[in-house]
Each structure stands twice: as C-alpha cells, then as structure tokens.
Design a protein around this motif. Structure first.
Motif, PDB file in Angstrom:
ATOM      1  N   ALA A  26       0.830  -1.093  -0.116  1.00  0.00           N
ATOM      2  CA  ALA A  26      -0.093   0.136  -0.024  1.00  0.00           C
ATOM      3  C   ALA A  26       0.912   1.207   0.005  1.00  0.00           C
ATOM      4  O   ALA A  26       0.673   2.232  -0.751  1.00  0.00           O
ATOM      5  CB  ALA A  26      -0.884   0.035   1.104  1.00  0.00           C
ATOM      6  N   GLN A  27       1.921   1.122   0.762  1.00  0.00           N
ATOM      7  CA  GLN A  27       2.844   2.303   0.956  1.00  0.00           C
ATOM      8  C   GLN A  27       3.578   2.524  -0.229  1.00  0.00           C
ATOM      9  O   GLN A  27       3.811   3.716  -0.807  1.00  0.00           O
ATOM     10  CB  GLN A  27       3.685   2.279   2.105  1.00  0.00           C
ATOM     11  CG  GLN A  27       3.176   2.469   3.325  1.00  0.00           C
ATOM     12  CD  GLN A  27       2.135   1.241   3.942  1.00  0.00           C
ATOM     13  OE1 GLN A  27       2.187   0.257   3.459  1.00  0.00           O
ATOM     14  NE2 GLN A  27       1.516   1.471   5.315  1.00  0.00           N
ATOM     15  N   MET A  28       3.850   1.591  -0.816  1.00  0.00           N
ATOM     16  CA  MET A  28       4.814   1.531  -2.054  1.00  0.00           C
ATOM     17  C   MET A  28       4.061   2.290  -3.236  1.00  0.00           C
ATOM     18  O   MET A  28       4.476   3.260  -3.942  1.00  0.00           O
ATOM     19  CB  MET A  28       5.155   0.058  -2.750  1.00  0.00           C
ATOM     20  CG  MET A  28       5.987  -0.007  -3.777  1.00  0.00           C
ATOM     21  SD  MET A  28       6.491  -1.626  -4.344  1.00  0.00           S
ATOM     22  CE  MET A  28       5.190  -2.029  -5.309  1.00  0.00           C
ATOM     23  N   ALA A  30       1.430   4.118  -2.976  1.00  0.00           N
ATOM     24  CA  ALA A  30       1.135   5.373  -2.543  1.00  0.00           C
ATOM     25  C   ALA A  30       2.220   6.432  -2.818  1.00  0.00           C
ATOM     26  O   ALA A  30       1.935   7.467  -3.560  1.00  0.00           O
ATOM     27  CB  ALA A  30       0.752   5.745  -1.283  1.00  0.00           C
TER      28      ALA A  30
END
Lengths: 191, 191
Positions: A26-28, A30
């Motif tokens: 998810a962070q990647m 984003a």
DNA sequence: TCGCGACCTTACGGACTCAAACGATAACCC
DNA sequence: GGGTTATCGTTTGAGTCCGTAAGGTCGCGA
C-alpha cells in the motif's frame, strides 16, 4: 503519452520479484503515485499556462508566494517555495532582471533582503493565476471537491511526517556512521 | 525544516488577493500539496537510502523499472520512469559504467536498445529495495493501509486525466496560435 | 530501390538544485 | 568597547534534467 503498465500488473511483477521478502505494498503504491502525479502535473503546467508567460514551475512558485504574502524576507520565501536559499538567489535575480520582482534591503537589519512584486509582476500574476487555477481544475477534473480535500489531507500528513521526523530518522538510519557526501556540490575545503 | 504557514492562513491570504475572481480552492490546495509532498519525499529518500547506494532518485527509478519488468526497450523504460529518452541515455550510461546495467541491441530490430540488470545490479536492488520500502512505510506512517490505497486511487485519477487529456487540452488552449518555444534547447544551426 | 518514418544517440543551451564556503552584519558576553 | 558567535544572503562548484536539433540506422511500404 500512452498509459503505463497497469497497477495490478506491476503489483504482480513485484510480488514475483520479491515473493519472500515482506513488502508493504500500500505504501509503495502510494509513494510511487505521488511522484508520478507530481511529475505529470508539473509537466502539464509548464507546457500550458507557464510556457506562455515564460515562467518555469519554480519561478512561478516564487512569484506566487511573494504575491500572496506580500513583501517577504528571502529565507521565508525559500522555505515556502520549497527551494534552497542558494537557488532562490538565482531565481529571484532572473525575475528581477525581467522587472517582475524587487529586492530591497531590510531597513533595520542589514543582513536581510526583502522581496516584493513590482507592478508588472503584480499584473502578470493577476493574469496568470486564474489561468493556472483553471488548469488545476482540469487536472483534478475526475475528482470531486470533497475528494480534493481528502487528497490534500492525506498528502499533508505525509509532508508533516517527513518534515517533523525526517531528520531524526535519517540520523537514526546512519547509526553513528558518517553520512556519505553528496556526489555534487562544492567540496569541503581542507584547512 | 519548520512548518509552513497554515493552510487556513494561506486560504485567507489568497481570498484577500482575489476577492472577486472566482477560484476553485479545493483543487488549488490539492495540487499544491501534491508537489510539496513529492519534493519532501524525494528529498528524504535521496538523503537516506539512496545516498548510501550512490544512487539519485532518477537512477533508482530506472533500475527499479528494469528490475521489475526485466529486459526492456529503452523507450518503454523512459516512459515508465517518467523521464525523457535523452535523459535516459545519460542515466543508463552512468549505470552501465558502474556495472549495474547492460545495454544490448535488439536481436531483430537494430534500432532498438534493450536494458537489463547485471548480476551486480540485481544484487544491489535486492539489497536497496527493502530499505527503500522501509522508508516508504516511514513517510506514510501517519496513514493507515486503507488511506494509502485511497491516496493512490485519487492520485491515479489525476495522472490518468493529464495523460489521457493533457495533450488535447494544451492544443485547445493555444487555439491555433503557435506554441511559444522553450527558452532553452539547442539552437538551430544556420546553413 | 527509393524514401519516409521510427528509433537511439550526441550535443547543446538553459534553468535548477543543493551544500559548502564566504563575507557582511547583528547579537551577545565579558 | 572588544571579541566571539550566530544568522543572513550570496557565491561557487559539481551535477541533474529537459527539450531541441542533428545525425545515423534500420524497417517497411510503394
């Protein structure tokens, strides 16, 4: 300007590459999209509104900051614009030579320099900014006003996080080791 | 690295500056934050993980693209990485000279050049990427996984919009007029 | 076989970018 | 006062990135 590989495809490829290593997807995604969006937006603005006014993104931002806040000390302008003091010196001098910006020394503190728009600069911004905002509306066309607000909120959290904890984090990562010098930049003088 | 003027303050100043001119604030704030976040994030990465590996943001992205997708034609790499082909030539040559990237000509079409990671490049990415992802997690620390997903979705809509309709929009804005040339760029040789 | 078009490369030209070093000025402390 | 230290903006150095213009190579259709 075709469309890139789909996100899902990318996810799958990453998964295949890193089956065992634990990755926070998810962070990647984003972070990747923040950068992609910023580049796309900047490109669009430089090639539409700004080109006509002979402004780069950076010079526009500097003008914008001074326009909104009025006469300002250079260090504050640099911070608001998100550029270094050194860069601002060059950019503001260019804008000054084009008659858009004034540079005056502070009346009581001789170290400070104050920036202010000239009438011509004022006029240019009054003309360019509405056009700029029209492009902002264009790029965000697929978002509702509410979604724009959400987007801004989420991004602001990221900015806050890196600004408030980034320095500390970087130091912690080094764990005592001396930081590698930047590849570019003036070399320290030995003496 | 202190915090900037508050959003509300900025809003008020903008309002005062443009009382009558109709401005869409939500879009303005969203776009402004995209760029600020991108700059903050990039800076953090360059000064943490990437510095240690002697990589710039751009060179990392290039490596990443080739790493994920395997051997690829340069034009596709440039597009995925969001840089121009000319820039890619330089970047890939640098990476090649450091033994991280291979450049092979296409077996059947001699015009094409294929990029591929060397073993050393594979090794570097296997090492750097997890660290990179850890920083992605760090900058997004104030967001839940779900919020990261939302953020990515919203940004993707903006990217799609500018990529699918940007060119058309720019042409429409010119309305027949010839586009202003860029100030920079190689001058035509008279002959 | 001729020529067009797509492709990569090289070579500029210009603008930005940061960090370190520098010189001026101000603020503080004896 | 006089010296030291901190804070500015500016300069310098090294480097990045882009976009345009040329040039070379090749694929393909007429």
């Amino acid at each position: 300007m075709t469309v890139h590989r789909s996100i899902r495809e990318t996810e799958k490829a990453v998964q295949a590459k890193l089956g065992d290593t634990p990755i926070r997807h998810a962070q990647m995604v984003a972070v990747a999209n923040i950068y992609r969006a910023a580049a796309a937006v900047r490109q669009h603005f430089e090639n539409s509104v700004l080109r006509g006014a002979e402004l780069t993104w950076t010079s526009f931002v500097v003008l914008w900051v001074v326009w909104i806040w009025g006469e300002m000390e250079t260090r504050h302008v640099a911070e608001e614009a998100g550029i270094s003091k050194g860069t601002l010196t060059g950019v503001s001098r260019t804008l000054q030579s084009r008659g858009l910006l004034e540079r005056n020394s502070h009346p009581s503190d001789g170290r400070l320099v104050l920036l202010r728009l000239t009438d011509k600069g004022e006029q240019l911004m009054a003309e360019v900014f509405p056009a700029f905002n029209a492009e902002e509306v264009f790029v965000a066309e697929r978002l509702t006003d509410e979604e724009c607000g959400t987007l801004a909120d989420l991004l602001r959290k990221i900015v806050m996080q890196t600004e408030e904890n980034g320095e500390e984090r970087r130091v912690a990562l080094l764990d005592g080791a001396d930081p590698r010098p930047r590849r570019s930049g003036r070399r320290p003088s030995r003496s």
